[in-house]
Enzyme design. Structure first.
Site, mmCIF file in Angstrom:
data_model
loop_
_atom_site.group_PDB
_atom_site.id
_atom_site.type_symbol
_atom_site.label_atom_id
_atom_site.label_comp_id
_atom_site.label_asym_id
_atom_site.label_seq_id
_atom_site.Cartn_x
_atom_site.Cartn_y
_atom_site.Cartn_z
ATOM 1 C CE1 TYR A 159 11.901 32.475 3.166
ATOM 2 C CE2 TYR A 159 12.167 30.071 2.855
ATOM 3 C CZ TYR A 159 11.876 31.180 2.601
ATOM 4 O OH TYR A 159 11.214 31.471 1.206
ATOM 5 C CE LYS A 168 -0.367 -0.144 5.067
ATOM 6 N NZ LYS A 168 -1.148 -0.734 6.139
HETATM 7 C C1 LIG Z 1 -0.152 -1.699 6.651
HETATM 8 C C2 LIG Z 1 -0.830 -3.129 7.199
HETATM 9 C C3 LIG Z 1 0.093 -4.161 7.512
HETATM 10 C C4 LIG Z 1 1.461 -3.995 7.269
HETATM 11 O O1 LIG Z 1 2.083 -3.455 8.570
HETATM 12 P P1 LIG Z 1 3.726 -3.277 8.619
HETATM 13 O O2 LIG Z 1 3.603 -3.142 10.262
HETATM 14 O O3 LIG Z 1 4.092 -2.444 7.454
HETATM 15 O O4 LIG Z 1 4.177 -4.736 8.668
HETATM 16 C C5 LIG Z 1 -0.502 -5.160 7.857
HETATM 17 N N1 LIG Z 1 -1.984 -5.395 7.856
HETATM 18 C C6 LIG Z 1 -2.872 -4.301 7.813
HETATM 19 C C7 LIG Z 1 -4.189 -4.473 7.788
HETATM 20 C C8 LIG Z 1 -2.245 -2.958 7.277
HETATM 21 O O5 LIG Z 1 -2.980 -2.063 7.294
#
Ligand SMILES: *Cc1c(COP(=O)(O)O)cnc(C)c1O
Length: 409
Positions: free
Chosen positions: A297, A42
């Site tokens: 700045y 994601k």
């Molecule tokens: C993002 C996510 C993960 C992955 O988590 P990590 O800590 O990056 O391994 C697993 N399960 C769900 C439902 C997520 O949203």
């Protein structure tokens, strides 16, 4: 090019191997039963380019990917279907498999048609989700596999214990929607044996029983993300639960694949991980300052001695956090293997760094903004956040243009 991202395929694969090894385990008959690893890609694979990462993971034989929404799923699916057959699999005599893509963060009515069309696997938790999908599945003339999310205590998404039976019954009675997995997510997986995790485990186990009592036989149970693999205890417990249900364990690994982890003190995974992403830019200007001149700045930094400064074409609009400014987080970049401290405030598009002690830096010299010697954890420490937010906040031009990052090694 203002800045660009390179990813190390070798490190990505080594991190995957580490997760796979630790997610393995023995069942009571002493047989090795590896948990299935789902690669979470994601947020454009946490800034690493989802399409690229998906292709590398597919070549390594991974069968499951996790995305946030249907749009991401379609993007990865479409790119994947244009790919030549996976060479690595063919060489090992394995058939090319269609990647399964789990859509983890919500489902809209208008998503459902795409879910069926692109063979995505949504996470559902309401009766409305099932009804919506049923309609799309019936009109497409094929069944939709879903994973049912239990809210075991995060109060985010998922059905709570009181509602599990209703949704499970609806799924059990559906001709078009098939419950393939039951899952939940842990709030504090990085804390070994925490009370919250134990409470979530207990609720998840109860929910799994309710689901079974409604006649469903999910093939997969999953709860663990990277931190839970690092911590280890949850996974051993999951294996027992899955065994009792005739199901298999899946592990949803995100940040660990990219080489980071919010880890426990005794973490077993974190020591084996290596950062995959390097974010680079080039020097666009070099100048000297006199004693007493102030930089940037607000004039927050005043030179106490003569200094040499390098100007970088990157600022907070690119994801280099303003908290890296001197006097705030006191961030740095790496030039020729040496630290060059940020001087004054990070601006929207420009940053000045101290190269007084580094020989030979000139316009065009390469700069590591994040990578060897300056990790996402360092950036996170300057900014009071976590590596996740730093990584997915990088807006290198290459990624913005939708082109692939360079793949090193
Ligand atoms: C993002 C996510 C993960 C992955 O988590 P990590 O800590 O990056 O391994 C697993 N399960 C769900 C439902 C997520 O949203």
């Amino acid at each position: 090019m203002k800045s660009w991202v390179e990813i190390s395929e070798r490190r990505l694969l080594e991190n995957l191997r580490a997760v796979r090894t630790l997610a393995g385990g023995e069942d009571s008959a002493g047989k090795q039963e590896r948990a299935e690893v789902l690669g979470v890609i994601k947020a454009n694979a946490y800034g690493h380019d989802a399409v690229k990462v998906a292709a590398i993971l597919a070549d390594a034989g991974l069968r499951w990917l996790g995305v946030a929404d249907v749009e991401e799923g379609v993007r990865v699916r479409t790119a994947g279907s244009n790919r030549a057959p996976a060479k690595a699999l063919a060489e090992r005599g394995l058939p090319r498999q269609t990647m399964r893509i789990l859509v983890m963060c919500g489902l809209d009515a208008e998503d459902c048609e795409k879910v069926l069309e692109q063979d995505l696997t949504p996470v559902v938790w309401t009766v409305e989700h099932v009804t919506m999908l049923e309609r799309a599945a019936a009109s497409a003339g094929k069944t939709a596999a879903v994973h049912l999310e239990i809210d075991s205590g995060m109060c985010r998404q998922g059905v709570d214990l009181a509602g599990v039976a209703t949704v499970a019954r609806r799924l059990a009675g559906s001709q078009w929607v098939r419950c393939e997995g039951v899952m939940s997510h842990l709030a504090s997986a990085e804390v070994a044996g925490s009370e919250q995790t134990l409470r979530q485990q207990a609720r998840f186990a109860r929910a799994v029983q309710v689901v079974a009592a409604e006649g469903l036989r999910p093939a997969w149970l999953h709860l663990a993300a990277s931190s839970a693999v690092d911590e280890g205890g949850t996974l051993a417990w999951m294996r027992e639960l899955a065994l009792s249900q005739g199901a298999r364990v899946m592990v949803r690994a995100g940040i660990a694949l990219y080489g980071y982890c919010v880890s426990t003190a005794m973490g077993v995974l974190r020591p084996r991980l290596q950062p995959v992403l390097t974010w680079k830019t080039r020097v666009i200007g070099v100048r000297e300052t006199e004693v007493g001149e102030s930089v940037g700045y607000g004039g927050t930094f005043t030179a106490a001695s003569r200094m040499r400064l390098a100007l970088l074409p990157v600022g907070y609009s690119d994801g280099l956090r303003r908290a890296a400014s001197s006097g705030v987080g006191n961030g740095w970049v790496m030039i020729q293997g040496h630290r060059a401290a940020v001087v004054g405030r990070v601006s929207m598009n420009l940053t000045t760094v101290d190269i007084t002690e580094i020989e030979g830096v000139e316009v065009g010299s390469e700069v590591v903004l994040l990578g060897e010697g300056v990790t996402a954890d360092d950036h996170a420490a300057w900014s009071g956040t976590i590596s996740y937010e730093i990584l997915c906040g990088i807006r290198a031009r290459r990624l913005e243009a939708g082109a692939s990052p360079e793949v090193a090694e």
